[in-house]
Each structure stands twice: as structure tokens, then as C-alpha cells.
Design a protein around this motif. Structure first.
Motif, PDB file in Angstrom:
ATOM      1  N   PRO A 152      11.378  14.708 -66.594  1.00 18.97           N
ATOM      2  CA  PRO A 152      11.889  13.362 -66.845  1.00 18.97           C
ATOM      3  C   PRO A 152      10.814  12.405 -67.342  1.00 18.97           C
ATOM      4  O   PRO A 152       9.646  12.497 -66.950  1.00 18.97           O
ATOM      5  CB  PRO A 152      12.421  12.918 -65.483  1.00 18.97           C
ATOM      6  CG  PRO A 152      12.093  13.979 -64.512  1.00 18.97           C
ATOM      7  CD  PRO A 152      11.450  15.109 -65.212  1.00 18.97           C
ATOM      8  N   PHE A 204      10.464   8.101 -68.104  1.00 17.74           N
ATOM      9  CA  PHE A 204      11.140   6.877 -67.696  1.00 17.74           C
ATOM     10  C   PHE A 204      11.842   6.179 -68.857  1.00 17.74           C
ATOM     11  O   PHE A 204      12.912   5.601 -68.672  1.00 17.74           O
ATOM     12  CB  PHE A 204      10.167   5.909 -67.003  1.00 17.74           C
ATOM     13  CG  PHE A 204      10.848   4.658 -66.524  1.00 17.74           C
ATOM     14  CD1 PHE A 204      11.831   4.731 -65.546  1.00 17.74           C
ATOM     15  CD2 PHE A 204      10.527   3.427 -67.058  1.00 17.74           C
ATOM     16  CE1 PHE A 204      12.480   3.586 -65.101  1.00 17.74           C
ATOM     17  CE2 PHE A 204      11.174   2.276 -66.613  1.00 17.74           C
ATOM     18  CZ  PHE A 204      12.144   2.362 -65.629  1.00 17.74           C
ATOM     19  N   ALA A 206      15.576   6.894 -69.339  1.00 14.53           N
ATOM     20  CA  ALA A 206      16.344   6.342 -68.220  1.00 14.53           C
ATOM     21  C   ALA A 206      16.474   4.828 -68.358  1.00 14.53           C
ATOM     22  O   ALA A 206      17.547   4.261 -68.127  1.00 14.53           O
ATOM     23  CB  ALA A 206      15.683   6.706 -66.897  1.00 14.53           C
ATOM     24  N   TYR A 259      15.539   8.156 -63.058  1.00 16.49           N
ATOM     25  CA  TYR A 259      14.243   8.793 -63.220  1.00 16.49           C
ATOM     26  C   TYR A 259      13.761   9.424 -61.910  1.00 16.49           C
ATOM     27  O   TYR A 259      13.360  10.582 -61.855  1.00 16.49           O
ATOM     28  CB  TYR A 259      13.234   7.749 -63.719  1.00 16.49           C
ATOM     29  CG  TYR A 259      11.825   8.246 -63.843  1.00 16.49           C
ATOM     30  CD1 TYR A 259      11.476   9.187 -64.807  1.00 16.49           C
ATOM     31  CD2 TYR A 259      10.838   7.769 -63.003  1.00 16.49           C
ATOM     32  CE1 TYR A 259      10.173   9.641 -64.930  1.00 16.49           C
ATOM     33  CE2 TYR A 259       9.533   8.211 -63.105  1.00 16.49           C
ATOM     34  CZ  TYR A 259       9.206   9.153 -64.069  1.00 16.49           C
ATOM     35  OH  TYR A 259       7.911   9.597 -64.186  1.00 16.49           O
TER      36      TYR A 259
END
Length: 159
Positions: free
Chosen positions: A98, A100, A103, A153
Motif C-alpha cells: 500500500p 498512502f 488511499a 492505508y
């Protein structure tokens, strides 16, 4: 497909739960009201009957059975749909590593769902224009969706 659905559910639920904790913190520290999920349930319950807009305000519409449960359920389903959108756009690889920024993009873009669909439908106007304190409501909407993005996130990191 199963991985996509599972990740959408888990990441969406985690992000939504963080948003709920945020709202509880705001309530306990600043005295801000908890979101009225029964009104959200009332709005969603009216959709199958073609009732999209409550012009006089959702509070003046007749209550519906189980509106609080419907509101909470749809709150979490919506979070899962937004998580699914993130995974559709950035792929399942995003959940494995992931970042950020995706997101945050999803979190900020989804403010529009509230401003241009839910709030007008509930009779509060576009972007809370009919709220008692529209600027505060808008600020809380944006901050809440940033918290939701942090939840997307953070949950992906945990998964």
C-alpha cells in the motif's frame, strides 16, 4: 475474484471503523454529535420506492422499520464499495504494497458522494449548504474522509 472481495470487505470495514472511532473521539472531546445513522438508513430505505430527495429534510420524513440498522449497514457497505474502487483502480498489488497517495485520492474524491448525492437527498443541500454551520460541516466531511483514507492505508498495511 475472491481475494478482491475479501480485501474490499476487510479494508473497507477497517477504514470505516477508524472513521467511527474518529467521530466518537470528536464527540467525547469536542461535544460534536455522532452521525445520525438512522437518517442514513431512512434515506437508503426510501430508494427502492423511488424516494431520492427529502425536500423538507430527512428528519420530517416518516421513520422506517430498522432504519438505524440499515444506516449502520449501509455506512459499512459504502466503505467497502470505496475500498473496492481503490482496488479496481490501483489493483490488488496496492493491497500487498500500500501507498498512502491512492488511499488519500479515494478518500478525497469520495467526499463528493456525500456532498452531491447523500446530503442533497437528505434535504441538507449540496455540500451541506442547508446545514446550520455549512463551513464546519464541510470541514468535518473533508477531515473525516482523510481519516477514512488513513484507515484504508492502515488496514491494508495490517492485512
Amino acid at each position: 475474484m475472491l481475494a478482491f472481495l475479501a480485501l474490499s470487505v476487510v479494508i473497507g470495514a477497517g477504514a470505516t471503523a477508524l472513521l467511527d472511532l474518529w467521530n466518537l473521539l470528536l464527540n467525547r472531546t469536542l461535544g460534536l454529535p455522532i452521525p445520525a445513522w438512522h437518517f442514513v438508513g431512512r434515506w437508503f430505505a426510501g430508494l427502492p420506492r423511488g424516494h431520492f430527495v427529502h425536500r423538507q429534510g430527512i428528519g420530517k420524513s416518516a421513520p422506517v422499520p430498522n432504519e438505524l440498522a440499515i444506516g449502520w449497514a449501509m455506512h459499512y457497505v459504502t466503505g467497502m464499495v470505496f475500498a473496492a474502487a481503490l482496488l479496481l483502480i490501483w489493483g490488488l498489488d496496492w493491497a500487498a504494497q500500500p501507498r498512502f497517495a491512492p488511499a488519500l485520492i479515494v478518500g478525497l474524491v469520495t467526499v463528493g458522494a456525500g456532498w452531491f448525492i447523500l446530503q442533497p437527498g437528505m434535504g441538507v443541500g449540496i455540500a451541506c449548504s442547508g446545514a446550520p454551520k455549512p463551513a464546519l460541516a464541510r470541514l468535518l466531511n473533508v477531515v473525516g474522509h482523510v481519516v477514512f483514507a488513513i484507515g484504508l492505508y492502515g488496514t491494508a498495511l495490517l492485512v
